[in-house]
Design a protein around this motif. Structure first.
Motif, PDB file in Angstrom:
ATOM      1  N   GLY A 182       0.777  -1.235   0.000  1.00 26.02           N
ATOM      2  CA  GLY A 182       0.000   0.000   0.000  1.00 26.02           C
ATOM      3  C   GLY A 182       0.808   1.284   0.000  1.00 26.02           C
ATOM      4  O   GLY A 182       0.276   2.359   0.294  1.00 26.02           O
ATOM      5  N   MET A 183       2.091   1.206  -0.325  1.00 22.26           N
ATOM      6  CA  MET A 183       2.919   2.411  -0.343  1.00 22.26           C
ATOM      7  C   MET A 183       2.582   3.286  -1.552  1.00 22.26           C
ATOM      8  O   MET A 183       2.109   2.802  -2.577  1.00 22.26           O
ATOM      9  CB  MET A 183       4.402   2.040  -0.406  1.00 22.26           C
ATOM     10  CG  MET A 183       4.935   1.372   0.826  1.00 22.26           C
ATOM     11  SD  MET A 183       6.744   1.166   0.725  1.00 22.26           S
ATOM     12  CE  MET A 183       7.025   0.102   2.145  1.00 22.26           C
ATOM     13  N   THR A 185       3.596   5.872  -4.731  1.00 20.57           N
ATOM     14  CA  THR A 185       4.629   5.775  -5.769  1.00 20.57           C
ATOM     15  C   THR A 185       5.940   6.395  -5.292  1.00 20.57           C
ATOM     16  O   THR A 185       7.024   5.830  -5.500  1.00 20.57           O
ATOM     17  CB  THR A 185       4.155   6.472  -7.058  1.00 20.57           C
ATOM     18  OG1 THR A 185       2.983   5.815  -7.543  1.00 20.57           O
ATOM     19  CG2 THR A 185       5.236   6.433  -8.129  1.00 20.57           C
ATOM     20  N   ALA A 186       5.855   7.546  -4.641  1.00 20.04           N
ATOM     21  CA  ALA A 186       7.065   8.213  -4.141  1.00 20.04           C
ATOM     22  C   ALA A 186       7.785   7.345  -3.111  1.00 20.04           C
ATOM     23  O   ALA A 186       9.026   7.240  -3.116  1.00 20.04           O
ATOM     24  CB  ALA A 186       6.704   9.566  -3.531  1.00 20.04           C
ATOM     25  N   GLN A 187       7.034   6.718  -2.220  1.00 20.30           N
ATOM     26  CA  GLN A 187       7.634   5.842  -1.215  1.00 20.30           C
ATOM     27  C   GLN A 187       8.304   4.641  -1.874  1.00 20.30           C
ATOM     28  O   GLN A 187       9.404   4.234  -1.493  1.00 20.30           O
ATOM     29  CB  GLN A 187       6.567   5.365  -0.230  1.00 20.30           C
ATOM     30  CG  GLN A 187       6.079   6.440   0.724  1.00 20.30           C
ATOM     31  CD  GLN A 187       4.917   5.963   1.580  1.00 20.30           C
ATOM     32  OE1 GLN A 187       4.036   5.226   1.108  1.00 20.30           O
ATOM     33  NE2 GLN A 187       4.908   6.363   2.846  1.00 20.30           N
ATOM     34  N   ILE A 188       7.627   4.073  -2.867  1.00 20.12           N
ATOM     35  CA  ILE A 188       8.173   2.914  -3.567  1.00 20.12           C
ATOM     36  C   ILE A 188       9.493   3.251  -4.242  1.00 20.12           C
ATOM     37  O   ILE A 188      10.490   2.538  -4.106  1.00 20.12           O
ATOM     38  CB  ILE A 188       7.161   2.380  -4.610  1.00 20.12           C
ATOM     39  CG1 ILE A 188       5.944   1.772  -3.903  1.00 20.12           C
ATOM     40  CG2 ILE A 188       7.812   1.344  -5.528  1.00 20.12           C
ATOM     41  CD1 ILE A 188       4.814   1.397  -4.834  1.00 20.12           C
ATOM     42  N   LEU A 189       9.524   4.354  -4.963  1.00 18.03           N
ATOM     43  CA  LEU A 189      10.728   4.737  -5.695  1.00 18.03           C
ATOM     44  C   LEU A 189      11.909   4.997  -4.765  1.00 18.03           C
ATOM     45  O   LEU A 189      13.067   4.800  -5.138  1.00 18.03           O
ATOM     46  CB  LEU A 189      10.453   5.975  -6.553  1.00 18.03           C
ATOM     47  CG  LEU A 189       9.440   5.782  -7.703  1.00 18.03           C
ATOM     48  CD1 LEU A 189       9.214   7.103  -8.434  1.00 18.03           C
ATOM     49  CD2 LEU A 189       9.912   4.703  -8.677  1.00 18.03           C
ATOM     50  N   SER A 190      11.623   5.424  -3.547  1.00 17.16           N
ATOM     51  CA  SER A 190      12.701   5.709  -2.597  1.00 17.16           C
ATOM     52  C   SER A 190      13.383   4.432  -2.113  1.00 17.16           C
ATOM     53  O   SER A 190      14.478   4.481  -1.544  1.00 17.16           O
ATOM     54  CB  SER A 190      12.156   6.491  -1.388  1.00 17.16           C
ATOM     55  OG  SER A 190      11.336   5.666  -0.575  1.00 17.16           O
ATOM     56  N   HIS A 191      12.748   3.279  -2.327  1.00 15.21           N
ATOM     57  CA  HIS A 191      13.312   2.004  -1.878  1.00 15.21           C
ATOM     58  C   HIS A 191      14.110   1.289  -2.962  1.00 15.21           C
ATOM     59  O   HIS A 191      14.630   0.196  -2.727  1.00 15.21           O
ATOM     60  CB  HIS A 191      12.193   1.072  -1.391  1.00 15.21           C
ATOM     61  CG  HIS A 191      11.571   1.484  -0.094  1.00 15.21           C
ATOM     62  ND1 HIS A 191      12.297   1.646   1.066  1.00 15.21           N
ATOM     63  CD2 HIS A 191      10.290   1.765   0.235  1.00 15.21           C
ATOM     64  CE1 HIS A 191      11.487   2.010   2.046  1.00 15.21           C
ATOM     65  NE2 HIS A 191      10.265   2.093   1.563  1.00 15.21           N
ATOM     66  N   LEU A 192      14.217   1.876  -4.148  1.00 15.07           N
ATOM     67  CA  LEU A 192      14.901   1.213  -5.253  1.00 15.07           C
ATOM     68  C   LEU A 192      16.392   1.557  -5.270  1.00 15.07           C
ATOM     69  O   LEU A 192      16.784   2.660  -4.905  1.00 15.07           O
ATOM     70  CB  LEU A 192      14.267   1.625  -6.589  1.00 15.07           C
ATOM     71  CG  LEU A 192      12.754   1.384  -6.728  1.00 15.07           C
ATOM     72  CD1 LEU A 192      12.303   1.741  -8.136  1.00 15.07           C
ATOM     73  CD2 LEU A 192      12.385  -0.050  -6.383  1.00 15.07           C
TER      74      LEU A 192
END
Length: 270
Positions: A182-183, A185-192
């Protein structure tokens, strides 16, 4: 195997025995590898250090005792069996991080990644705190591995390509897991991790898919996989299998070189 059979049975015993055999073979290969190949191979094999550290940290988070989980680490990296045993016996994740500061892998890791940030992540109760820590570990590995493979020969080019392809698969699976959690898009990209062949736009579009099944379908199409199964676990298994198969094929033409040794390790790992 006899010692393991007293505590483990069936598939679990086979998996653990294979892991120990792999570790033994990997260490033998390092001893006979050409001197000029060792820096690249050592960086390449730090993947097992990172995997071991993640396994140990996760076990501390879920409250598993060291004696229950110690056999699930693979002593194929720079961390010795003594190091792994010591970390398993430590009381919590923070103690593990403090111990790592005095190990070779930890000194290199925290020379490029913030120790304070790592401490904060294991001390936090946030659901994504360990994702932050694992992102740091992955970023270190891909940075170190690509930097260590400096040759201009065919084998070095192949190893760089394999490492970047691994990063693509890692980022894809991270995107899908974070989306499932449920993150935004901004949160997801920060984990890459900032390595790989695929552009940021692909992962952004994956994160913006209407739901997780649609995102998995898009990922399957991107990697040339069939749409027969919509589960994330199936995608992960198929991606790992495809990467290993492609890597083995590419490295199968190498003679006694860094490529041949890496190819052997891929085969043993499979």
């Amino acid at each position: 195997i006899l010692a393991l059979s007293l505590r483990f049975k069936n598939e679990e015993l086979i998996e653990l025995s294979l892991g120990q055999n792999f570790a033994s073979n990997a260490q033998k290969l390092l001893r006979i590898a050409p001197l000029q190949s060792r820096p690249a191979l050592l960086a390449f094999m730090e993947r097992y250090d990172i995997l071991n550290i993640k396994t140990i940290l996760l076990s501390k988070r879920i409250g598993k005792k060291g004696e229950e989980m110690a056999h699930f680490t693979i002593g194929a990296g720079s961390l010795s069996f003594t190091d792994l045993k010591t970390m398993w016996e430590l009381p919590d994740a923070l103690s593990v991080l403090n111990y790592l500061r005095f190990c070779e892998i930890g000194q290199k890791l925290f020379a490029t990644q913030s120790f304070a940030k790592a401490k904060a992540s294991v001390s936090s109760t946030s659901s994504d705190s360990y994702e932050i820590l694992f992102h740091m570990l992955d970023s270190y590995y891909y940075s170190a591995a690509t930097a260590a493979i400096t040759g201009s020969d065919r084998d070095s080019a192949l190893l760089r390509s394999i490492t970047l392809s691994e990063a693509d698969a890692k980022n894809t699976l991270t995107t899908l897991r974070c989306k499932g959690a449920g993150m935004t898009t901004a949160q997801i990209l920060s984990h890459l991790v900032t390595f790989g062949n695929l552009q940021k736009g692909f992962f952004e579009s994956l994160a913006n898919e209407k739901d997780l099944p649609s995102a998995i379908s898009t990922a399957r199409t991107k990697f040339g996989l069939s749409q027969k199964n919509a589960s994330l676990s199936s995608l992960e298994t198929e991606l790992e299998s495809k990467l290993a198969s492609t890597s083995l094929h590419a490295l199968s033409f190498s003679m006694m070189s860094v490529g041949a040794i890496a190819g052997y390790l891929f085969l043993k790992e499979e």
